[in-house]
Design a protein around this motif. Structure first.
Motif: not given
Length: 285
Positions: A9-31
């Motif tokens: 929504x544009x508002x920071x809410x809560x911190x979530x654990x992110x899988x490293x490739x997803x956190x780095x925006x490396x989507x094409x490693x898997x997709x």
């Protein structure tokens, strides 16, 4: 594992654990960004994608999974591949035996020929812990077919899920996986679709397990179900109820005597043209 703030929504809410490739925006490693022969446009079969980075032969990996041969794949049965608010990226809703690592309460376990083999048929295992609920379902007049057949895992995950009540898919996909005829009805050209169905909130009107009313309704009768959302309809001038008999069916007049409960090609979900075709079905000129 990385952690960052996620916001839709544009508002920071809560911190979530992110899988490293997803956190780095490396989507094409898997997709694959263009096309794939695998679900979700994965670059290869899911188990191969996961074990490109994770060593299933590593001692710490085996220890974390209690020695079960999870190297066969199916990692997303328990883990979210992108982000989760649970440790080890376990999905949002985790079934108690899985969460407490009581795998041997359902599976034969390491040391046996087939460690992942169930101790009993899946439905019998569910009944072992949820006897009170299942007995309550069975006591109703109308029992949903999967419940009757003890096919609990057809709708619920015994491990973990991203969806409430451990359902295996969002309600829309889950219900339509069997009720394909209803999906065709609401996608018909020029159809007026009931709001609940448009949102695919099937369980707003139907009990997914059992009911004492026809069509697994989530209320004691059609009229009380409809007036729960449409209170003014219960004061409509047309007679309804046990004192008004529908000449077409010989049963009591209800809302669905004139209105289609899901979708119709006529306004107000009527079962016929309100200007000429509907009323004369009962009231002969």
């Amino acid at each position: 594992r990385h952690t960052r703030y996620i916001s839709v929504t544009g508002v920071q809410t809560c911190a979530l654990p992110i899988y490293p490739p997803a956190a780095a925006g490396e989507c094409t490693i898997c997709h694959s960004p263009h096309a794939s022969g695998y679900k979700y446009q994965l670059v290869q079969a899911q188990e191969k994608v996961c074990f490109t980075c994770h060593d299933k032969e590593q001692k710490s990996f085996k220890k974390a999974h209690l020695g079960y041969p999870v190297g066969q794949g199916g990692c997303t049965i328990c883990h979210d591949p992108h982000a989760s608010d649970s440790l080890k990226l376990i999905k949002k809703y985790s079934h108690f035996p899985m969460r407490e690592m009581m795998c041997n309460s359902c599976h034969e376990g390491p040391g046996n020929t087939n460690p992942l083999k169930l101790l009993k048929p899946a439905g019998d295992l569910c009944y072992g812990c949820h006897k009170d609920k299942i007995d309550n379902f069975d006591s109703k007049k109308v029992v949903h077919d999967p419940v009757k057949k003890r096919e609990c895992v057809k709708c619920h995950s015994p491990h973990a899920s991203d969806y409430k009540d451990f359902i295996v898919e969002p309600e829309k996909k889950l219900c339509y996986s069997c009720h394909k005829d209803m999906e065709k009805v609401i996608n018909g050209e020029g159809m007026y679709v009931h709001t609940a169905l448009k949102k695919v909130e099937c369980t707003k009107c139907h009990n997914p397990h059992s009911s004492n009313t026809e069509d697994l309704l989530a209320s004691k009768d059609v009229v009380s179900l409809c007036t729960g959302c449409h209170p003014r309809a219960g004061k409509h001038s047309h007679p309804i109820g046990s004192e008004a008999i529908n000449p077409k069916t010989g049963k009591a007049m209800t809302c669905t005597s004139c209105h289609a409960s899901h979708a119709s090609k006529y306004e107000f979900f009527l079962k016929g043209d309100r200007k000429e075709g509907l009323c004369v079905q009962c009231h002969k000129l």
